[in-house]
Write a protein that holds these residues in place. Structure first.
Motif, PDB file in Angstrom:
ATOM      1  N   ASP A  56       1.034  -1.212   0.038  1.00 30.67           N
ATOM      2  CA  ASP A  56       0.008  -0.046   0.044  1.00 30.67           C
ATOM      3  C   ASP A  56       0.789   1.121  -0.141  1.00 30.67           C
ATOM      4  OD1 ASP A  56      -2.224   1.483   0.075  1.00 30.67           O
ATOM      5  OD2 ASP A  56      -2.990   0.877   2.097  1.00 30.67           O
ATOM      6  N   ALA A  57       0.656   2.135  -0.908  1.00 27.11           N
ATOM      7  CA  ALA A  57       1.478   3.310  -1.177  1.00 27.11           C
ATOM      8  C   ALA A  57       0.982   4.347  -1.630  1.00 27.11           C
ATOM      9  CB  ALA A  57       2.640   3.008  -2.175  1.00 27.11           C
ATOM     10  N   LEU A  58       1.065   5.800  -1.016  1.00 29.52           N
ATOM     11  CA  LEU A  58       0.537   7.002  -1.084  1.00 29.52           C
ATOM     12  C   LEU A  58       1.628   7.925  -1.568  1.00 29.52           C
ATOM     13  CD1 LEU A  58      -2.053   8.910  -1.314  1.00 29.52           C
ATOM     14  CD2 LEU A  58      -1.375   9.411   1.001  1.00 29.52           C
ATOM     15  N   VAL A  59       1.537   8.783  -2.808  1.00 26.18           N
ATOM     16  CA  VAL A  59       2.373   9.722  -3.181  1.00 26.18           C
ATOM     17  C   VAL A  59       1.934  11.093  -2.676  1.00 26.18           C
ATOM     18  CG1 VAL A  59       3.609  10.976  -5.148  1.00 26.18           C
ATOM     19  CG2 VAL A  59       3.353   8.315  -5.241  1.00 26.18           C
ATOM     20  N   VAL A  60       2.739  11.846  -1.965  1.00 26.21           N
ATOM     21  CA  VAL A  60       2.453  13.154  -1.536  1.00 26.21           C
ATOM     22  C   VAL A  60       3.474  14.094  -1.977  1.00 26.21           C
ATOM     23  CG1 VAL A  60       1.505  14.439   0.250  1.00 26.21           C
ATOM     24  CG2 VAL A  60       0.845  12.183   0.426  1.00 26.21           C
ATOM     25  N   GLN A  61       3.331  15.190  -2.486  1.00 25.65           N
ATOM     26  CA  GLN A  61       4.188  16.071  -2.885  1.00 25.65           C
ATOM     27  C   GLN A  61       4.284  16.953  -1.823  1.00 25.65           C
ATOM     28  OE1 GLN A  61       3.633  19.593  -3.336  1.00 25.65           O
ATOM     29  NE2 GLN A  61       5.674  19.896  -3.783  1.00 25.65           N
ATOM     30  N   GLY A  62       5.451  17.572  -1.416  1.00 25.65           N
ATOM     31  CA  GLY A  62       5.764  18.522  -0.365  1.00 25.65           C
ATOM     32  C   GLY A  62       7.113  18.708  -0.233  1.00 25.65           C
ATOM     33  N   ASP A  63       7.444  20.160   0.128  1.00 22.88           N
ATOM     34  CA  ASP A  63       8.848  20.816   0.361  1.00 22.88           C
ATOM     35  C   ASP A  63       8.918  20.829   1.920  1.00 22.88           C
ATOM     36  OD1 ASP A  63      10.850  22.382   0.811  1.00 22.88           O
ATOM     37  OD2 ASP A  63      10.401  23.629  -0.677  1.00 22.88           O
ATOM     38  N   VAL A  64      10.028  19.750   2.221  1.00 22.82           N
ATOM     39  CA  VAL A  64      10.188  19.721   3.739  1.00 22.82           C
ATOM     40  C   VAL A  64      10.482  20.950   4.430  1.00 22.82           C
ATOM     41  CG1 VAL A  64      10.695  17.193   3.637  1.00 22.82           C
ATOM     42  CG2 VAL A  64      12.494  19.157   3.334  1.00 22.82           C
ATOM     43  N   THR A  65      10.979  22.026   3.811  1.00 17.40           N
ATOM     44  CA  THR A  65      11.394  23.393   4.592  1.00 17.40           C
ATOM     45  C   THR A  65       9.931  24.060   4.280  1.00 17.40           C
ATOM     46  OG1 THR A  65      12.083  24.274   2.394  1.00 17.40           O
ATOM     47  CG2 THR A  65      13.474  23.069   3.750  1.00 17.40           C
ATOM     48  N   ASP A  66       8.871  23.874   3.629  1.00 13.11           N
ATOM     49  CA  ASP A  66       7.544  24.489   3.648  1.00 13.11           C
ATOM     50  C   ASP A  66       6.684  24.327   4.743  1.00 13.11           C
ATOM     51  OD1 ASP A  66       4.877  25.586   2.850  1.00 13.11           O
ATOM     52  OD2 ASP A  66       6.129  26.435   1.160  1.00 13.11           O
ATOM     53  N   PRO A  67       6.358  25.044   5.679  1.00 11.44           N
ATOM     54  CA  PRO A  67       5.397  24.634   6.847  1.00 11.44           C
ATOM     55  C   PRO A  67       4.034  24.150   6.353  1.00 11.44           C
ATOM     56  CG  PRO A  67       6.573  26.579   7.381  1.00 11.44           C
ATOM     57  CD  PRO A  67       6.962  26.438   6.037  1.00 11.44           C
ATOM     58  N   ALA A  68       3.494  24.950   5.618  1.00 13.46           N
ATOM     59  CA  ALA A  68       2.109  24.640   4.951  1.00 13.46           C
ATOM     60  C   ALA A  68       2.136  23.174   4.199  1.00 13.46           C
ATOM     61  CB  ALA A  68       1.827  25.673   3.931  1.00 13.46           C
ATOM     62  N   ASP A  69       3.256  23.163   3.586  1.00 11.64           N
ATOM     63  CA  ASP A  69       3.372  21.525   2.692  1.00 11.64           C
ATOM     64  C   ASP A  69       3.380  20.688   3.984  1.00 11.64           C
ATOM     65  OD1 ASP A  69       3.452  22.777   0.296  1.00 11.64           O
ATOM     66  OD2 ASP A  69       5.088  22.320  -0.308  1.00 11.64           O
ATOM     67  N   MET A  70       4.229  20.847   4.962  1.00  7.90           N
ATOM     68  CA  MET A  70       4.353  19.790   5.857  1.00  7.90           C
ATOM     69  C   MET A  70       3.095  19.541   6.760  1.00  7.90           C
ATOM     70  SD  MET A  70       7.359  18.483   5.213  1.00  7.90           S
ATOM     71  CE  MET A  70       6.629  18.694   3.687  1.00  7.90           C
ATOM     72  N   THR A  71       2.510  20.420   6.991  1.00  5.35           N
ATOM     73  CA  THR A  71       1.023  20.395   7.606  1.00  5.35           C
ATOM     74  C   THR A  71       0.144  19.588   6.661  1.00  5.35           C
ATOM     75  OG1 THR A  71       1.409  22.340   8.894  1.00  5.35           O
ATOM     76  CG2 THR A  71      -0.775  21.601   8.794  1.00  5.35           C
ATOM     77  N   ARG A  72       0.105  19.968   5.595  1.00  4.38           N
ATOM     78  CA  ARG A  72      -0.874  19.311   4.498  1.00  4.38           C
ATOM     79  C   ARG A  72      -0.192  18.023   4.264  1.00  4.38           C
ATOM     80  NH1 ARG A  72       0.317  18.398  -0.438  1.00  4.38           N
ATOM     81  NH2 ARG A  72       1.863  19.977  -0.425  1.00  4.38           N
ATOM     82  N   LEU A  73       1.021  17.609   4.397  1.00  5.06           N
ATOM     83  CA  LEU A  73       1.537  16.238   4.160  1.00  5.06           C
ATOM     84  C   LEU A  73       0.903  15.314   5.252  1.00  5.06           C
ATOM     85  CD1 LEU A  73       3.269  13.974   3.092  1.00  5.06           C
ATOM     86  CD2 LEU A  73       5.230  15.177   4.214  1.00  5.06           C
ATOM     87  N   VAL A  74       1.299  15.842   6.759  1.00  6.19           N
ATOM     88  CA  VAL A  74       0.833  15.075   7.568  1.00  6.19           C
ATOM     89  C   VAL A  74      -0.835  14.699   7.715  1.00  6.19           C
ATOM     90  CG1 VAL A  74       0.938  14.798  10.279  1.00  6.19           C
ATOM     91  CG2 VAL A  74       2.909  15.354   8.864  1.00  6.19           C
ATOM     92  N   ASP A  75      -1.413  15.908   7.274  1.00  4.44           N
ATOM     93  CA  ASP A  75      -3.022  15.714   7.383  1.00  4.44           C
ATOM     94  C   ASP A  75      -3.489  14.881   6.493  1.00  4.44           C
ATOM     95  OD1 ASP A  75      -2.884  17.664   9.483  1.00  4.44           O
ATOM     96  OD2 ASP A  75      -3.634  19.394   8.131  1.00  4.44           O
ATOM     97  N   THR A  76      -2.790  14.627   5.269  1.00  2.09           N
ATOM     98  CA  THR A  76      -3.135  13.875   4.340  1.00  2.09           C
ATOM     99  C   THR A  76      -3.061  12.405   4.563  1.00  2.09           C
ATOM    100  OG1 THR A  76      -2.641  15.427   2.533  1.00  2.09           O
ATOM    101  CG2 THR A  76      -2.840  13.150   1.651  1.00  2.09           C
ATOM    102  N   VAL A  77      -1.858  12.098   5.244  1.00  6.09           N
ATOM    103  CA  VAL A  77      -1.595  10.561   5.786  1.00  6.09           C
ATOM    104  C   VAL A  77      -2.617  10.139   6.745  1.00  6.09           C
ATOM    105  CG1 VAL A  77       0.121   9.342   7.018  1.00  6.09           C
ATOM    106  CG2 VAL A  77       0.836  11.070   5.291  1.00  6.09           C
ATOM    107  N   VAL A  78      -2.772  11.219   7.921  1.00  8.59           N
ATOM    108  CA  VAL A  78      -3.819  10.928   8.935  1.00  8.59           C
ATOM    109  C   VAL A  78      -5.154  10.798   8.212  1.00  8.59           C
ATOM    110  CG1 VAL A  78      -4.950  11.791  11.105  1.00  8.59           C
ATOM    111  CG2 VAL A  78      -2.457  12.222  10.842  1.00  8.59           C
ATOM    112  N   GLU A  79      -5.631  11.735   7.262  1.00  7.45           N
ATOM    113  CA  GLU A  79      -7.046  11.349   6.768  1.00  7.45           C
ATOM    114  C   GLU A  79      -7.176  10.034   6.172  1.00  7.45           C
ATOM    115  OE1 GLU A  79      -7.360  14.585   4.001  1.00  7.45           O
ATOM    116  OE2 GLU A  79      -7.586  16.108   5.332  1.00  7.45           O
ATOM    117  N   ARG A  80      -6.070   9.610   5.516  1.00  8.71           N
ATOM    118  CA  ARG A  80      -5.841   8.272   4.598  1.00  8.71           C
ATOM    119  C   ARG A  80      -5.875   7.114   5.556  1.00  8.71           C
ATOM    120  NH1 ARG A  80      -3.691   6.263  -0.237  1.00  8.71           N
ATOM    121  NH2 ARG A  80      -3.892   3.742  -0.230  1.00  8.71           N
ATOM    122  N   TRP A  81      -5.163   7.099   6.681  1.00  6.57           N
ATOM    123  CA  TRP A  81      -4.997   5.903   7.557  1.00  6.57           C
ATOM    124  C   TRP A  81      -5.135   6.174   9.018  1.00  6.57           C
ATOM    125  CZ3 TRP A  81      -0.858   6.434   3.634  1.00  6.57           C
ATOM    126  CH2 TRP A  81      -0.862   5.457   2.784  1.00  6.57           C
TER     127      TRP A  81
END
Length: 250
Positions: A56-81
């Protein structure tokens, strides 16, 4: 022995160590999040390999130095699993290859800022959920250059030395919550963005200087990361694990 599926976020997972880690963790039964900044095609290829093997894999774009990207990244993972169990912070931020004599403060401070900003953002983003569940694995990719200098690599080595220290402090603070934090520190690894910048002659010299007479491979590093992600390393935290064929023996 690992017995339960974990949701694992791997930053910078479109190639090299990150891609090998995503495949290794998936092969061990974990769900993987393949993060990339601007390598969508390569990231989707990694996810395709995982799914083709039954994972099971999910691709999520995000710049690790961008606060908004990292919040969105973690939120996307939590929404999925519904959770995030393992962070593998592998994404590499840019750095100059130069001597100290030619290194200006702006270059060094930029690398330090990006390195620590990314680690700080990601750790802040994933820890609240891990603390609530009283379980988590934090794994950070460093380098042997943080302890053994090499010409031209001062910016990377100094920034990763700061990361090494950061992880020890985090490890001490989160240990009461049954969360571990460890560093995996490879030597030069084949087929990565860093090794691709080195002349072939230098890569050969580095391999010859290694007791095992070769450079590290992405799979070598991935297996060490997978160890720290599992239950076998449940009582190991704050460690600095070299993956270098004997080049550095701390």
């Amino acid at each position: 022995m690992q017995v339960d599926e974990r949701v694992c976020l791997i930053t910078g997972a479109s190639r090299g160590i990150g891609a090998a880690t995503a495949r290794e963790l998936a092969a061990r039964g974990h769900a993987v999040v393949v993060n990339h900044r601007d390598s969508a095609t390569a990231a989707e290829a990694v996810a395709h390999d995982v799914r083709a093997a039954g994972g099971d894999a999910l691709v999520v774009q995000g710049d690790v130095t961008d606060p908004a990207d990292m919040t969105r990244l973690v939120d996307t993972v939590v929404e999925r699993w519904g959770r995030l169990d393992v962070l593998v912070h592998n994404a590499m931020t840019p750095f100059p290859v130069t001597s100290f004599a030619d290194l200006d403060w702006e270059q060094l401070s930029a690398k330090l800022d990006q390195e620590m900003h990314a680690a700080h953002l990601l750790t802040k983003a994933v820890l609240p959920g891990m603390i609530d569940r009283r379980r988590g694995r934090l794994i950070y990719l460093s380098t042997g250059l943080s302890r053994r200098p090499r010409d031209g690599m001062i910016a990377l080595g100094v920034a990763k030395a700061a990361l090494d220290s950061f992880v020890r402090y985090v490890a001490a603070e989160v240990a009461p919550h049954d969360i571990t934090a460890n560093v995996v520190a490879p030597s030069t690894v084949e087929d990565t963005a860093v090794s691709d910048r080195l002349p072939e002659e230098l890569r050969s010299q580095l391999a010859d200087a290694t007791p095992m007479r070769r450079l590290a491979r992405p799979d070598d590093v991935a297996r060490t990361v997978a160890y720290f992600a599992g239950d076998d390393a449940a009582f190991t935290t704050g460690s600095w694990a070299p993956v270098n064929g004997g080049l550095i023996m701390p």
